[in-house]
Scaffold this active site. Structure first.
Site, PDB file in Angstrom:
ATOM      1  NE  ARG A  49      -2.151  -2.100   3.112  1.00  0.00           N
ATOM      2  CZ  ARG A  49      -2.684  -2.780   4.128  1.00  0.00           C
ATOM      3  NH1 ARG A  49      -3.987  -2.757   4.322  1.00  0.00           N
ATOM      4  NH2 ARG A  49      -1.920  -3.480   4.933  1.00  0.00           N
ATOM      5  CG  ASP A  51       2.383   6.251   2.556  1.00  0.00           C
ATOM      6  OD1 ASP A  51       1.191   6.030   2.799  1.00  0.00           O
ATOM      7  OD2 ASP A  51       3.307   6.052   3.375  1.00  0.00           O
ATOM      8  NE  ARG A 196       8.360   8.544   3.274  1.00  0.00           N
ATOM      9  CZ  ARG A 196       7.160   9.141   3.267  1.00  0.00           C
ATOM     10  NH1 ARG A 196       6.068   8.456   2.897  1.00  0.00           N
ATOM     11  NH2 ARG A 196       7.050  10.395   3.624  1.00  0.00           N
TER      12      ARG A 196
END
Lengths: 243, 243
Positions: A49, A51, A196
């Site tokens: 999923r 972003d 990240r």
């Protein structure tokens, strides 16, 4: 039949993979395209999923359909209804029980830093621009400590739903090629924002803001505040899903 | 003083380098930015007048100014006024007689073909997508015949103003790396659309639509109709200007 598709997309103009109200998502655009060509109401399940602003070179998804379009023609048919920033590159029939997310054994993400004195217009949507000098040796040393089975609580967005945060990182490579620093991570799963935050922590090591040897203790601490910043989405790309 | 600047830009959203009515050009946006920071009416001269949709990794331009901003601070000052698809990467003081276009000894362009069964969303603005198989051997053989001093009348847009069409190609390399075919051409100057027509002719060789040995005779013929199609702008990038 259950159809598995391989997808590439430029996430710049989307609010991520997942369907949501009042914002354009990859999933929604894809479901509309497949519904239009099959005449059915199609629901697509994605492996990752991603972003808003995150890209995919090898996203995988699956959907159930009774269409009579031959599976090998599906990519052309679906692409004819998609905008040019989303492309289906392959479609295959898979067993009914195949689930793009739950059946995945591992996923590979890349995070790319453009490390030069001035930003690059040509790479601006696909890299994170960072102008200060970075110590690659320190970044490599820090990177090596992530590999293995760990509780990655320190490397997930705070406020994530409470589930197990133990993941296995199979591989974490970091290499410089001219002004590009490319981080590639393979794991059996990723927590929210995990790549990240790892990239932000490697950046801190490259800046000597943390000692590279400290990474193991940051992982053990489970303390989000000791890990680095969450780097911006445009440097992230879902490269591959392994089944 | 006379200031030479090095520029990178993403040409996707511009109608080319050159200032024109009713369309946004790189030159206009740059002149507005420099005028704003110097408080003067600035006129910028570019080395290469790139077309709509064409990119530059190493465009060079110059302008005259009486600004008191130190030349080494100019890139930061100008960039603060530029959109993120144009960046000044260097500024240097040069002799008064320096002229970005007329002083150039050579320019290097690249043309990139994405040769795969399906288009790439991530590369769509920076490559020309071509799905059919291409014979690299034939393309390399065709490429070698362009090198040298020739009249390139067959390789310029018809209706170009009548001036000498003799140019010296110093180097023409063509290499494949995975799905990308990159053509790099260095010449002492380029006719209008010359690189894009050469790329189209190499494509014809790769498809066996022309015999690679035929290129020398196409050049000699001066016949635009015997050369290949003008490939689209997004594959083209001005890499470097040599002084």
């Amino acid at each position: 039949m259950n159809v598995k598709i391989l997808l590439e997309y430029d996430g710049t103009n989307y609010h991520g993979w997942q369907r949501q109200k009042n914002a354009r998502s990859i999933q929604e655009v894809l479901e509309e395209a497949i519904s239009a060509i099959t005449g059915e109401k199609i629901r697509v399940t994605g492996a990752g999923r991603t972003d808003a602003g995150v890209h995919a070179a090898g996203q995988v998804a699956n959907f159930k359909t009774n269409t009579r379009i031959p599976v090998e023609k599906l990519p052309y048919a679906i692409n004819s209804r998609l905008p040019d920033d989303i492309v289906v590159k392959e479609a295959r029939m898979v067993p009914e029980e195949f689930h793009a997310r739950l059946s995945a054994k591992a996923k590979v993400y890349s995070y790319t830093i453009y490390n030069a004195p001035f930003p690059s217009p040509l790479l601006r949507n696909y890299t994170y621009f960072f102008p200060l000098p970075l110590d690659m040796g320190a970044m490599k040393e820090a990177a090596s400590q992530f590999v293995g089975l760990h509780d990655f609580s320190a490397f997930r967005a705070s406020g994530s739903p409470v589930k197990s945060s133990v993941r296995q990182i199979n591989r974490l490579e970091i290499n410089r090629c001219q002004d590009l620093i490319k981080i590639e991570i393979e794991a059996n799963g990723f927590l929210y924002n995990m790549v990240r935050i790892i990239a932000g922590t490697l950046l801190d090591a490259g800046l000597h803001k943390i000692n590279p040897g400290e990474v193991a203790s940051i992982i053990r601490s489970g303390d989000r505040d000791r890990a680095g910043k969450t780097l911006p989405p445009q440097g992230l790309c879902l490269l591959k899903v392994v089944y």
